[in-house]
Scaffold this motif. Structure first.
Motif, mmCIF file in Angstrom:
data_model
loop_
_atom_site.group_PDB
_atom_site.id
_atom_site.type_symbol
_atom_site.label_atom_id
_atom_site.label_comp_id
_atom_site.label_asym_id
_atom_site.label_seq_id
_atom_site.Cartn_x
_atom_site.Cartn_y
_atom_site.Cartn_z
ATOM 1 N N PHE A 161 1.025 -1.200 -0.074
ATOM 2 C CA PHE A 161 0.014 -0.062 0.014
ATOM 3 C C PHE A 161 0.973 1.236 0.007
ATOM 4 O O PHE A 161 0.202 2.373 0.013
ATOM 5 N N PRO A 166 2.746 2.812 -2.500
ATOM 6 C CA PRO A 166 2.496 3.619 -3.549
ATOM 7 C C PRO A 166 1.348 4.536 -3.241
ATOM 8 O O PRO A 166 1.042 5.654 -3.530
ATOM 9 N N LEU A 167 0.231 3.688 -2.800
ATOM 10 C CA LEU A 167 -1.156 4.387 -2.659
ATOM 11 C C LEU A 167 -0.892 5.549 -1.554
ATOM 12 O O LEU A 167 -1.402 6.662 -1.733
ATOM 13 N N TYR A 168 -0.016 5.208 -0.502
ATOM 14 C CA TYR A 168 -0.087 6.441 0.473
ATOM 15 C C TYR A 168 0.800 7.295 0.060
ATOM 16 O O TYR A 168 0.546 8.493 0.423
ATOM 17 N N LEU A 206 1.010 8.483 -2.987
ATOM 18 C CA LEU A 206 0.052 9.146 -3.696
ATOM 19 C C LEU A 206 -0.879 10.208 -2.930
ATOM 20 O O LEU A 206 -0.975 11.526 -3.382
ATOM 21 N N TRP A 207 -1.294 9.800 -1.719
ATOM 22 C CA TRP A 207 -2.169 10.540 -1.045
ATOM 23 C C TRP A 207 -1.326 11.565 -0.405
ATOM 24 O O TRP A 207 -1.814 12.967 -0.422
ATOM 25 N N ILE A 231 -14.387 3.401 -0.283
ATOM 26 C CA ILE A 231 -13.319 4.192 -0.658
ATOM 27 C C ILE A 231 -13.418 5.330 0.338
ATOM 28 O O ILE A 231 -12.351 5.787 0.931
ATOM 29 N N ALA A 281 -11.594 4.520 3.428
ATOM 30 C CA ALA A 281 -9.990 4.637 3.092
ATOM 31 C C ALA A 281 -9.582 6.070 3.430
ATOM 32 O O ALA A 281 -8.736 6.467 4.157
#
Lengths: 143, 186, 141
Positions: free
Chosen positions: A8, A10-12, A14-15, B30, B33
């Motif tokens: 996760f 990369p997703l974080y 991105l955030w 989502i 999240a």
């Protein structure tokens, strides 16, 4: 466990970049609110433009979630962590909106259930869940 | 959050109600999240359990009792009017946000009324690490009592709407059956 | 229906006990980590709902007859309300937990635990009731 966290990453990241953009000097720091408003208006549009009653309730749900998101956005403090007391942490996010929204979510599902129950009853009485067809049936009965 | 926007638009366009209820579950997930990254872990927990679980099940239950397809059509003029109304409202709201505190602002007004006391004192006064729980159940227990009553009322309401309806229909069927036999006898 | 979906049925049989256990953990661990009555109630309810979806509402009704969920609904709300009254009788304000035990901190602990239990019972019972009513409708048609 660490591998799971890494998935996760990369997703974080991105955030984090999105967050940096949101608080950065290039933006007025209101981007989050605008996204929330866009979502809210999507829900609003679904509610007023569609005749199907189930669709209307889904629209209300979208609206509801966007309001929740709005509160949570206001509660966020830069550099803060989740409001659970721990050693060595001085900055917490605002817990009050979290409390309000926590209860509101559960109440929201209860009221959604009530709305859906009404839809089922309407379907039993009129044999349709389309707004305009119900109106037509009503006028038929009035005549 | 941009993903949420995409899913929201999909909900607005798709007419198959089964897909719509699935999408609303995804939408909630989502959202959960998003709550996690915004530090609201309790809220995210609830949203994941409620939005993605229970309400999808309830939607599907309703669809099983009604129809799966949304009717086509619905007037071009109506959607244009709706779009105009929505655009104007959205513009007004965006104008309103210009007075809002910036995202993550430490000196925003909402962080300065009762919240410092909750954060500083709840460890001593209530003795629980989770501030959200202590505010929910102790400082603001009247609020929570009200919410519990709302849930109770909603459950009672569902019972009153659907539980009774079914019984009445069975009664009517029984009555019809009774009158039929009577008619046959006379 | 009972002969199909073997995988679903077997997996859910494995999953439902942990779901209920996890709900209890969330219920009583809410003071320390994320969790509390609302979440626990929803998770507990969803365990039963999962069972009802796969094995039929009648099977669940054998374990939890409709009158029992309705009773639990009332019991949950009353647990909450009577905790407040107990504080009143012991000389505090309504919903004042400090007087529930000799030590205010312990009083707060008991108070929150009982109140959260009331919330959890109400939420779980209402979720199961609502689902049963919806599912019972399709059974009646």
């Amino acid at each position: 466990m660490q591998g799971l966290v890494d998935i996760f990453k990369p997703l974080y990241d991105l955030w984090l970049s999105f967050e940096a953009f949101m608080v950065g000097p290039a933006s007025p720091g209101l981007l989050g609110y605008w996204i929330v408003i866009a979502l809210m208006m999507t829900g609003f549009y679904i509610v007023i433009a569609h005749d199907n009653l189930v669709k209307k309730i889904v629209g209300l749900n979208v609206f509801q979630v966007s309001v929740f998101l709005f509160y949570i956005l206001m509660a966020k403090v830069t550099g803060g962590t989740a409001p659970i007391l721990a050693e060595g942490i001085t900055q917490y996010s605002n817990p009050l909106p979290h409390v309000l929204i926590l209860t509101a979510i559960v109440v929201g599902v209860a009221t959604t259930a009530l709305g859906l129950a009404l839809v089922v009853r309407i379907r039993n009485a009129y044999d349709t869940i389309e707004d305009d067809e119900i109106l037509a049936v009503e006028e038929e009965e009035d005549r | 959050m941009l993903m949420m926007g995409a899913v929201g638009l999909a909900i607005a366009r798709i007419r198959d109600l089964f897909a719509v209820s699935m999408l609303s579950g995804i939408f909630s997930l989502i959202g959960a999240a998003a709550y996690v990254v915004l530090d609201a872990v309790d809220v995210a927990f609830t949203e994941a359990a409620v939005g993605a679980g229970i309400s999808t099940v309830l939607m599907l239950g309703t669809l099983a009792l009604t129809t799966r397809k949304e009717k086509l059509g619905g007037g071009k003029s109506k959607s244009t009017t709706a779009f105009l109304v929505v655009a104007v409202t959205g513009a007004v709201l965006v104008y309103g946000t210009f007075d809002m505190p910036r995202y993550g602002d430490k000196i925003a007004a909402i962080h300065h009324h009762v919240v410092p006391r909750y954060i500083e004192k709840s460890g001593e006064e209530v003795g629980m690490p989770n501030i959200v729980t202590s505010v929910l159940a102790s400082y603001r227990s009247f609020d929570t009592l009200g919410e519990v009553f709302v849930i109770f009322t909603a459950a009672t309401g569902v019972l009153a709407i659907l539980g009774r309806a079914r019984r009445r229909r069975e009664d009517e069927e029984a009555d019809e059956g009774g009158s039929d036999t009577k008619g046959a006898a006379s | 229906m009972m002969h199909r979906k073997v995988v679903l049925r077997v997996v859910s049989k494995f999953l439902i006990p942990p779901i209920l256990l996890f709900a209890l953990y969330v219920q009583f661990h809410g003071d320390f980590g994320p969790g509390g009555g609302f979440q626990a109630g929803v998770i507990f309810g969803s365990g039963f709902i999962l069972y009802a979806i796969l094995f039929g509402v009648e099977t669940v009704k054998r374990v939890l007859p409709p009158w029992s969920t309705r009773l639990l609904l009332v019991v949950g709300v009353l647990t909450y309300g009577l905790t407040g009254v107990a504080g009143l009788i012991l000389g505090g304000n309504y919903l004042d937990y400090n007087v529930l035990a000799h030590d205010p901190l312990h009083g707060q602990h008991y108070g929150i635990l009982i109140v959260e239990l009331g919330v959890g019972i109400t939420v779980a019972a209402s979720m199961i009731t609502i689902f049963n009513v919806f599912a019972g409708q399709s059974g009646g048609d």
